[in-house]
Motif scaffolding. Structure first.
Motif, mmCIF file in Angstrom:
data_model
loop_
_atom_site.group_PDB
_atom_site.id
_atom_site.type_symbol
_atom_site.label_atom_id
_atom_site.label_comp_id
_atom_site.label_asym_id
_atom_site.label_seq_id
_atom_site.Cartn_x
_atom_site.Cartn_y
_atom_site.Cartn_z
ATOM 1 N N TYR A 281 0.870 -1.182 0.000
ATOM 2 C CA TYR A 281 0.000 0.000 0.000
ATOM 3 C C TYR A 281 0.896 1.217 0.000
ATOM 4 C CZ TYR A 281 -4.290 2.586 1.059
ATOM 5 O OH TYR A 281 -5.374 3.412 1.002
ATOM 6 N N PHE A 282 0.574 2.149 -0.902
ATOM 7 C CA PHE A 282 1.462 3.288 -1.111
ATOM 8 C C PHE A 282 0.651 4.575 -1.085
ATOM 9 C CE2 PHE A 282 4.956 0.567 -2.245
ATOM 10 C CZ PHE A 282 4.327 -0.561 -2.744
ATOM 11 N N LEU A 283 1.255 5.610 -0.524
ATOM 12 C CA LEU A 283 0.556 6.880 -0.341
ATOM 13 C C LEU A 283 1.465 8.034 -0.736
ATOM 14 C CD1 LEU A 283 0.269 4.917 2.455
ATOM 15 C CD2 LEU A 283 -1.603 6.520 2.838
ATOM 16 N N TRP A 284 0.837 9.115 -1.136
ATOM 17 C CA TRP A 284 1.551 10.372 -1.350
ATOM 18 C C TRP A 284 0.982 11.415 -0.399
ATOM 19 C CZ3 TRP A 284 5.804 11.341 -4.254
ATOM 20 C CH2 TRP A 284 6.164 10.376 -5.206
ATOM 21 N N TYR A 285 1.901 12.176 0.207
ATOM 22 C CA TYR A 285 1.532 13.262 1.086
ATOM 23 C C TYR A 285 2.144 14.550 0.563
ATOM 24 C CZ TYR A 285 -0.295 10.303 4.821
ATOM 25 O OH TYR A 285 -1.062 9.430 5.558
ATOM 26 N N LYS A 286 1.450 15.656 0.846
ATOM 27 C CA LYS A 286 1.934 16.972 0.491
ATOM 28 C C LYS A 286 2.149 17.757 1.781
ATOM 29 C CE LYS A 286 -1.094 19.854 -1.259
ATOM 30 N NZ LYS A 286 -1.985 20.515 -2.270
ATOM 31 N N VAL B 296 6.371 20.308 -0.487
ATOM 32 C CA VAL B 296 7.210 19.113 -0.422
ATOM 33 C C VAL B 296 6.295 17.899 -0.528
ATOM 34 C CG1 VAL B 296 8.889 17.784 0.907
ATOM 35 C CG2 VAL B 296 8.870 20.290 1.057
ATOM 36 N N TYR B 297 6.638 16.966 -1.385
ATOM 37 C CA TYR B 297 5.839 15.765 -1.592
ATOM 38 C C TYR B 297 6.601 14.547 -1.076
ATOM 39 C CZ TYR B 297 2.643 18.489 -4.388
ATOM 40 O OH TYR B 297 1.727 19.422 -4.789
ATOM 41 N N PHE B 298 5.918 13.794 -0.223
ATOM 42 C CA PHE B 298 6.504 12.573 0.335
ATOM 43 C C PHE B 298 5.734 11.361 -0.184
ATOM 44 C CE2 PHE B 298 9.371 14.341 3.418
ATOM 45 C CZ PHE B 298 8.791 15.537 3.813
ATOM 46 N N GLY C 295 9.633 8.347 2.239
ATOM 47 C CA GLY C 295 10.815 8.777 1.521
ATOM 48 C C GLY C 295 11.290 10.122 2.048
ATOM 49 N N GLN C 296 12.369 10.633 1.439
ATOM 50 C CA GLN C 296 12.981 11.859 1.945
ATOM 51 C C GLN C 296 12.249 13.116 1.510
ATOM 52 O OE1 GLN C 296 14.297 9.475 -0.038
ATOM 53 N NE2 GLN C 296 16.526 9.510 0.072
ATOM 54 N N GLY C 297 11.385 12.984 0.513
ATOM 55 C CA GLY C 297 10.641 14.141 0.042
ATOM 56 C C GLY C 297 11.252 14.781 -1.201
#
Lengths: 113, 115
Positions: free
Chosen positions: A32-37, A87-89, A104-106
């Motif tokens: 399961y994978f996610l993107w955060y801002k 910044v997107y993680f 991840g590091q962003g």
């Protein structure tokens, strides 16, 4: 041991064009994978996610693609807007990391007007 | 949508001093997390709670860090004594569901500076 990697520290894009942010992972148990801002002085905000049973998930201007064989995912933003500058993680969960997110590091995205 | 209040927002202390951070969820969520975020890095999990129970504290430096979650709602993270390397942003997050993949909702964080 960096299990989730974002190899591009920054990305600069013109308004209206496509932004492509990349993420690689090493743990084959992630499912399961996610993107955060994240904006300055704020906590990360959930953007979009994808399960390993899919290879694409779309939500408005945001699309996440998953390539399991390459252990690679990407976030596409079309069209890019100045307000997308942040910044997107990417983050992953699964296996022994079930219930825990590994980030991840962003990547710093700058969208120029 | 979950709401997470964290206090204080900023804290400056001298090394060897104690410090505490608070996390106050506005809405009830079973799962609560504390993360540490160093400059230029992504958040790293310190501890995860399911209700009042700490179910994953494997990355919490227990010699100086402690945490508790009272009545399965509010939570406190403490450092005693603080070291220079503890300077970072401490994030509290809530999970939507227990035991499954889910999104996490983050508070604004507490920025700690140890001098």
């Amino acid at each position: 041991d960096q299990q989730v990697k974002q190899n591009s520290p920054s990305l600069s894009v013109q308004e209206g064009r496509i932004s492509i942010l990349n993420c690689d992972y090493t743990n084959s148990m992630f499912d399961y994978f996610l993107w955060y801002k994240k904006y300055p002085a704020e906590g990360p905000t959930f953007l979009i996610s994808i399960s390993s049973i899919k290879d694409k998930n779309e939500d408005g201007r945001f699309t996440v693609f998953l390539n399991k064989s390459a252990k690679h995912l990407s976030l596409h933003i079309v069209p890019s807007q100045p307000g997308d500058s942040a910044v997107y993680f990417c983050a992953a969960s699964g296996g022994t990391s079930y219930g825990k997110l590994t980030f991840g590091q962003g990547t710093i995205l700058t969208v120029h007007p | 949508e979950a709401g997470v209040v964290q206090s204080p927002r900023y804290k400056i202390i001298e090394k060897k001093q104690p410090v505490a951070f608070w996390c106050n969820p506005i809405s009830g969520h079973n799962t609560l997390y504390w993360y540490l975020q160093n400059l230029g890095q992504g958040p790293e999990l310190l501890i995860r709670y399911e209700n009042e129970e700490a179910v994953d504290d494997s990355q919490l430096p227990k010699d100086r860090f402690s945490a508790e979650r009272l009545k399965g709602v509010d939570s406190t993270l403490k450092i005693q004594p603080a070291e220079l390397g503890d300077s970072a942003v401490y994030l509290c997050a809530l999970g939507r569901l227990a035991g499954g993949p889910y999104e996490q909702y983050f508070g604004p964080g507490t920025r700690l500076t140890v001098t």
